[in-house]
Design an enzyme around this catalytic site. Structure first.
Site, PDB file in Angstrom:
ATOM      1  N   LYS A 177       0.788  -1.241   0.000  1.00  0.00           N
ATOM      2  CA  LYS A 177       0.000   0.000   0.000  1.00  0.00           C
ATOM      3  C   LYS A 177       0.820   1.290   0.000  1.00  0.00           C
ATOM      4  CE  LYS A 177      -2.018  -1.481   3.689  1.00  0.00           C
ATOM      5  NZ  LYS A 177      -2.888  -1.813   4.833  1.00  0.00           N
ATOM      6  N   ASP A 213      -5.428  -5.200  10.913  1.00  0.00           N
ATOM      7  CA  ASP A 213      -6.720  -4.484  10.932  1.00  0.00           C
ATOM      8  C   ASP A 213      -7.930  -5.412  10.735  1.00  0.00           C
ATOM      9  OD1 ASP A 213      -5.909  -4.874   8.298  1.00  0.00           O
ATOM     10  OD2 ASP A 213      -6.393  -2.856   7.615  1.00  0.00           O
TER      11      ASP A 213
HETATM   12  C1  BGC Z   1      -2.095  -5.762   3.983  1.00  0.00           C
HETATM   13  C2  BGC Z   1      -2.973  -6.419   5.006  1.00  0.00           C
HETATM   14  C3  BGC Z   1      -4.088  -5.492   5.429  1.00  0.00           C
HETATM   15  C4  BGC Z   1      -4.839  -4.983   4.203  1.00  0.00           C
HETATM   16  C5  BGC Z   1      -5.969  -4.027   4.557  1.00  0.00           C
HETATM   17  C6  BGC Z   1      -2.932  -5.199   2.847  1.00  0.00           C
HETATM   18  O1  BGC Z   1      -2.121  -4.487   1.973  1.00  0.00           O
HETATM   19  O2  BGC Z   1      -1.161  -6.668   3.471  1.00  0.00           O
HETATM   20  O3  BGC Z   1      -2.214  -6.817   6.136  1.00  0.00           O
HETATM   21  O4  BGC Z   1      -4.974  -6.176   6.282  1.00  0.00           O
HETATM   22  O5  BGC Z   1      -3.940  -4.345   3.342  1.00  0.00           O
HETATM   23  O6  BGC Z   1      -5.509  -2.903   5.209  1.00  0.00           O
END
Ligand code: BGC
Length: 480
Positions: A177, A213
């Site tokens: 992200k 989360d």
């Molecule tokens: C992460 C997860 C997270 C999800 C939602 C993903 O990019 O790898 O750990 O739960 O995003 O935030």
């Protein structure tokens, strides 16, 4: 063309043909984004296979869907209580919270909270800078709240894939992200946090519980609805967790009871298994991301990427003279210029400002086309989530040998909450793909904040924690 100034509701008859003609071309372009129910069913089965692979003690290392044990063995039973701090990193903002869990009222109260922005240069700077920033924000918050002398337990919602060794030991597998801080992958995030707090030098924190989360979301809903056994996020990123039978969690000691598994379904497709449904635009989004080749499923679904997919479609169709009289604006060429929230706004029916801010001049046909493009990209996202959720629900059902499963899903994330038709579309598709499961959806109220406190509280209630089996020796054998 003749339609330039026409309004949607008053299209002159000649233009109707023109609009229809344009839409046919646009539809043809969007064809690869339309997935049949059969394809979705197939994708759901592929994920089921990958989930099994991720759980296996020996197959785990090469599995794209990581199926990470969370060491959360129980959902709340209502006896949890106390004051907690919570940190929330990995969504839209970084937040610090002070949370109180009241046993008597079975309520979780947010006493106070504060948002701290994480500047772009910190998101892609060093790990030390990031954790110093976090610890400084926490210090300022404690100061303001008059909590600096207290030593409170802390729930850390850290929404990235982590190999959790125990509830308070959590190794970052990789950033996702848009985060990319050096020197953190492969390190224990709890230790990095504690070191940064020590560097601040003027306050202390108590025991730390690490929380994804999705887990926070499941747990915060679990306090209200004890049948909540799935947590799902469709926001900046996407992911889900669910309660798995311990006997299937081969990488953790112990056979009895259940443990929450963080699926990390965003990594589905990282071994190429979704190549048949990736469009040229998905490939392009992946290629130009800061982590090419990983989190392929997430890149077709979540808020970090949907707007970019739409933008690339708009550029290509304009270059092919299907849209905007063939004129691509400077702004439209800029990566990231089409925000995911525009998709929701456009589907709500507000266009003009967004398009003019993008420096575009449109006809009625263009408006229809843009609407259709947004609708197609967001529908595909909802349907892919449905396929994944169907796999998780069916897994719980078959685990328990049930003909029919009734369960609750705690959900959070801007895409799910803000898009006008996303949740309806997701539900109706899950219903088709998992007809033997009845799912109730609860939108979590601040799962990352209150949920983190809940996990910390439950962890404190259940003192005995098991440990991850060290399988490194066996792996060497396996590889030889
Ligand atoms: C992460 C997860 C997270 C999800 C939602 C993903 O990019 O790898 O750990 O739960 O995003 O935030």
């Amino acid at each position: 063309g003749p339609c330039v100034k026409a309004h949607l509701k008053t299209i002159p008859p000649l233009c109707v043909h023109y609009v229809t003609f344009c839409l046919i071309q646009v539809k043809r372009f969007l064809e690869p984004f339309r997935l049949s129910q059969k394809t979705l069913q197939d994708i759901s089965s592929r994920l089921t296979q990958d989930m099994i692979k991720g759980l296996g003690r020996h197959s785990h290392h090469k599995a794209p869907v990581k199926m990470l044990p969370t060491f959360v063995r129980a959902t709340p039973d209502g006896t949890e209580k106390g004051d907690f701090l919570a940190l929330d990193l990995g969504g839209t903002n970084f937040r610090v919270l002070h949370v109180r869990v009241n046993e008597d009222e079975k309520s979780v109260l947010k006493m106070d909270s504060e948002i701290c922005a994480i500047p772009q240069e910190i998101m892609t700077g060093t790990g030390e800078q990031l954790f110093d920033h976090i610890a400084a924000c926490l210090g300022t918050f404690l100061e303001k709240q008059g909590l600096k002398e207290q030593v409170l337990p802390l729930g850390f919602t850290f929404s990235f894939p982590c190999e959790q060794k125990e509830i308070d030991k959590s190794i970052l597998i990789r950033w996702t992200k848009g985060f990319n801080c050096s020197g953190v992958e492969g390190r224990d995030v709890v230790q990095l946090l504690k070191e940064a707090v020590r560097r601040q030098g003027d306050y202390e924190i108590g025991t730390v519980a690490m929380v994804n989360d999705t887990v926070g979301t499941m747990m915060s809903c679990g306090y209200r609805d004890q049948s909540c056994e799935i947590g799902m996020i469709i926001g900046t990123g996407t992911n889900a967790c669910y309660m798995e039978e311990m006997c299937n969690v081969k990488r953790v000691e112990g056979e009895g009871g259940r443990m929450c598994i963080n699926t990390e379904w965003g990594g589905f497709g990282d071994d190429g298994s979704l190549r048949d449904i990736q469009t040229q635009f998905d490939l392009e989004v992946d290629r130009s991301s800061i982590n090419p080749g990983v989190h392929i499923f997430e890149k077709m679904i979540s808020g970090m990427y949907l707007g970019e997919i739409v933008r690339l479609l708009l550029v290509k169709m304009t270059e092919d003279k299907i849209l905007f009289s063939g004129k691509v604006s400077e702004k439209l060429r800029t990566s990231g210029a089409f925000l995911t929230k525009f998709i929701s706004e456009i589907e709500h029916g507000s266009f003009q400002r967004i398009l003019s801010d993008l420096g575009l001049q449109w006809s009625t046909a263009d408006l229809r086309a843009v609407h259709l493009i947004c609708d197609t990209v967001s529908s595909r996202s909802a349907q892919l989530c449905a396929a994944a959720l169907a796999a998780v629900a069916n897994r719980i059902r078959t685990n328990r040998g049930l003909d029919h499963l009734d369960t609750t899903v705690g959900v959070d994330g801007t895409v799910f909450k803000k898009h006008p038709t996303f949740s309806a579309e997701l539900r109706s598709m899950v219903h088709k793909l998992a007809p033997k499961c009845t799912l109730k959806f609860i939108v979590s109220e601040d799962g990352s904040g209150k949920g983190a406190a809940m996990v910390t509280a439950v962890a404190q209630r259940i003192a005995a924690q098991s440990h991850l089996i060290d399988d490194s020796d066996e792996d060497e054998l396996e590889e030889n």
